[in-house]
Design a protein around this motif. Structure first.
Motif, PDB file in Angstrom:
ATOM      1  N   ASN A 157      11.901  -4.094   4.607  1.00  0.00           N
ATOM      2  CA  ASN A 157      10.884  -4.289   3.576  1.00  0.00           C
ATOM      3  C   ASN A 157      10.064  -5.535   3.886  1.00  0.00           C
ATOM      4  OD1 ASN A 157      11.932  -2.124   2.027  1.00  0.00           O
ATOM      5  ND2 ASN A 157      13.454  -3.486   1.127  1.00  0.00           N
ATOM      6  N   ASP A 165       6.481  -3.675   0.520  1.00  0.00           N
ATOM      7  CA  ASP A 165       6.236  -2.374   1.138  1.00  0.00           C
ATOM      8  C   ASP A 165       7.484  -1.985   1.907  1.00  0.00           C
ATOM      9  OD1 ASP A 165       3.638  -2.072   0.227  1.00  0.00           O
ATOM     10  OD2 ASP A 165       2.768  -3.094   1.943  1.00  0.00           O
ATOM     11  N   LYS A 182       8.453   2.706   6.873  1.00  0.00           N
ATOM     12  CA  LYS A 182       8.010   4.109   6.895  1.00  0.00           C
ATOM     13  C   LYS A 182       9.219   5.034   6.798  1.00  0.00           C
ATOM     14  CE  LYS A 182       3.565   3.557   7.919  1.00  0.00           C
ATOM     15  NZ  LYS A 182       2.700   3.446   6.811  1.00  0.00           N
ATOM     16  N   ASP A 214      10.558   4.823   1.727  1.00  0.00           N
ATOM     17  CA  ASP A 214       9.845   4.949   0.458  1.00  0.00           C
ATOM     18  C   ASP A 214      10.696   4.652  -0.769  1.00  0.00           C
ATOM     19  OD1 ASP A 214       7.534   5.504   1.773  1.00  0.00           O
ATOM     20  OD2 ASP A 214       7.743   7.677   1.632  1.00  0.00           O
ATOM     21  N   GLN A 257      13.814   4.043  -1.345  1.00  0.00           N
ATOM     22  CA  GLN A 257      15.106   4.686  -1.563  1.00  0.00           C
ATOM     23  C   GLN A 257      16.237   3.669  -1.595  1.00  0.00           C
ATOM     24  OE1 GLN A 257      15.404   7.591   1.507  1.00  0.00           O
ATOM     25  NE2 GLN A 257      13.984   8.997   0.527  1.00  0.00           N
TER      26      GLN A 257
END
Length: 148
Positions: free
Chosen positions: A38, A59, A62, A65, A67
């Motif tokens: 992250n 963020d 990739k 998301d 989880q």
């Protein structure tokens, strides 16, 4: 209110509405990255423009998301419970403590099984789990505890 002032208000409302539809590029300062991947960002507070609190977000890498749970140190920073972001040493120390707890729990469980321990008995649920007393029988008409 005169007619000219009234038109001015609607012009401001329409301009603000149209501006709200435009995509905004929010660019924050890259603060750090955790061991999950992250990336954390912050836009500092600017009291001169009326922004009293900083904006903080992250963020995820990739494919993940949102989880995986984020580390507690970073969550505290995101929720404004701490002013400074966590340091690499602090994160490494807390990660080592968590790993040590897992190892110790496995050792305790292994020792319990060696000593002949079994799994804990399941907890009864429902009305059977309430205590019963030999002197109290709710259906007995001679019960001295019965409501009169």
């Amino acid at each position: 209110m005169s007619n000219g002032e009234y038109r001015q208000v609607w012009r401001i409302v329409i301009r603000n509405f149209l501006n709200s539809l435009k995509p905004r590029q929010i660019q924050g300062n890259n603060i750090g990255k955790d061991y999950i991947g992250n990336v954390y960002y912050e836009i500092p507070a600017d009291p001169s423009t009326g922004k009293r609190k900083p904006s903080r977000w992250y963020d995820p890498p990739k494919g993940l998301d949102f989880q995986d749970p984020i580390p507690a140190e970073w969550e505290a920073w995101l929720r404004m419970r701490r002013k400074e972001p966590p340091t690499e040493e602090e994160i490494a120390k807390n990660l080592a403590i968590a790993e040590m707890k897992k190892v110790n729990a496995a050792k305790i469980e292994e020792q319990r099984l060696i000593d002949g321990g079994s799994l804990p008995a399941p907890v009864e649920k429902g009305h059977e789990s309430f205590p019963t007393y030999s002197e109290y029988h709710p259906g007995d008409p001679t019960n001295k505890y019965r409501n009169k």
